[in-house]
Design a protein around this motif. Sequence first.
Motif, short mmCIF file in Angstrom:
data_model
loop_
_atom_site.label_atom_id
_atom_site.label_comp_id
_atom_site.label_asym_id
_atom_site.label_seq_id
_atom_site.Cartn_x
_atom_site.Cartn_y
_atom_site.Cartn_z
N TYR A 81 10.53 -1.17 -3.87
CA TYR A 81 9.68 -0.67 -2.78
C TYR A 81 8.87 0.55 -3.22
O TYR A 81 7.67 0.65 -2.93
N LEU A 82 9.52 1.47 -3.93
CA LEU A 82 8.80 2.66 -4.40
C LEU A 82 7.70 2.27 -5.39
O LEU A 82 6.62 2.88 -5.40
N ALA A 83 7.96 1.25 -6.20
CA ALA A 83 6.93 0.76 -7.11
C ALA A 83 5.76 0.18 -6.32
O ALA A 83 4.59 0.39 -6.68
N LEU A 84 6.06 -0.53 -5.24
CA LEU A 84 5.01 -1.11 -4.40
C LEU A 84 4.11 -0.02 -3.82
O LEU A 84 2.89 -0.16 -3.79
N VAL A 85 4.72 1.06 -3.35
CA VAL A 85 3.94 2.18 -2.79
C VAL A 85 2.99 2.74 -3.84
O VAL A 85 1.81 3.00 -3.57
N GLU A 86 3.49 2.91 -5.07
CA GLU A 86 2.65 3.45 -6.13
C GLU A 86 1.53 2.47 -6.51
O GLU A 86 0.38 2.88 -6.71
N TYR A 87 1.86 1.20 -6.58
CA TYR A 87 0.84 0.21 -6.93
C TYR A 87 -0.21 0.06 -5.84
O TYR A 87 -1.39 -0.17 -6.13
N ARG A 88 0.21 0.19 -4.59
CA ARG A 88 -0.78 0.15 -3.50
C ARG A 88 -1.76 1.30 -3.66
O ARG A 88 -2.98 1.12 -3.54
N ASN A 89 -1.24 2.49 -3.93
CA ASN A 89 -2.12 3.64 -4.17
C ASN A 89 -3.01 3.40 -5.39
O ASN A 89 -4.19 3.79 -5.39
N PHE A 128 -2.01 -5.02 4.34
CA PHE A 128 -2.86 -4.46 3.28
C PHE A 128 -2.99 -5.46 2.13
O PHE A 128 -4.09 -5.72 1.63
N GLY A 129 -1.84 -6.01 1.70
CA GLY A 129 -1.87 -6.96 0.60
C GLY A 129 -2.73 -8.17 0.92
O GLY A 129 -3.48 -8.66 0.07
N GLY A 130 -2.62 -8.66 2.16
CA GLY A 130 -3.41 -9.82 2.54
C GLY A 130 -4.90 -9.55 2.49
O GLY A 130 -5.67 -10.34 1.93
N VAL A 131 -5.31 -8.43 3.06
CA VAL A 131 -6.73 -8.08 3.05
C VAL A 131 -7.21 -7.82 1.62
O VAL A 131 -8.31 -8.24 1.23
N PHE A 132 -6.39 -7.13 0.84
CA PHE A 132 -6.75 -6.84 -0.55
C PHE A 132 -6.93 -8.13 -1.35
O PHE A 132 -7.92 -8.30 -2.07
N LEU A 133 -5.99 -9.06 -1.20
CA LEU A 133 -6.06 -10.31 -1.96
C LEU A 133 -7.20 -11.19 -1.48
O LEU A 133 -7.79 -11.94 -2.27
#
Length: 203
Positions: A81-89, A128-133
């Motif tokens: 989860y923490l990796a996901l937060v960093e990758y989203r940023n 966010f992931g859906g819109v980004f993809l």
Amino acid sequence: MSHLIDAIQAEALGDFHTAAEHYRHLTGSGSSMDRIGIYQALARCHEKLGDVKSAGQWRRKAGQGYLALPDDAMAKDERQYLALVEYRNAVQDLASDPALKEVAPEYKAVLAENWKGGPEGLTHEGLFGGVFLMGLGDHASAARYLFDSAEAISEQASEAGDKALREAAARGYALAHEAAMKAGNMQVAQVAKMRATDLSQPQ
């Protein structure tokens, strides 16, 4: 000289350029967790300086750092989860930058790993992931995240009688419908459209 103390002092005083210069000396020292903290500090400094492209690369390194941690350092679910937060940023910071092509697949993989347990607690990440993809043209994956997120939000709205959540779910379904249509998934598109319409009706 202590680069760590000098970096923290400079950052605390708002001298982010000086802080970043000191933090750079610390990227190869300390424990794995220490290095992740340094990557995050460098990202913060570059973001404050308006250099989001450099910040994005440091966010990526922080995400990679979390993924590389062993189980005895941090539980898998937590580090994912923490990796996901960093990758989203990271993908936000690298928007429109050529480096996004390299980072986007890594972000997608981390999102997929987090999603294995379903959308509970991850609806914002799913939207966010859906819109980004969708923006990358991966409409099939986008439809999945948007639909699953809308389902979870709709359930929350029903349980809480929350109008704002109901509206968010309707919008999520509408986006899922759009993505599914572009992906050629007529079944998901039809269900998403029906649920978006139902939720848009006045109560």
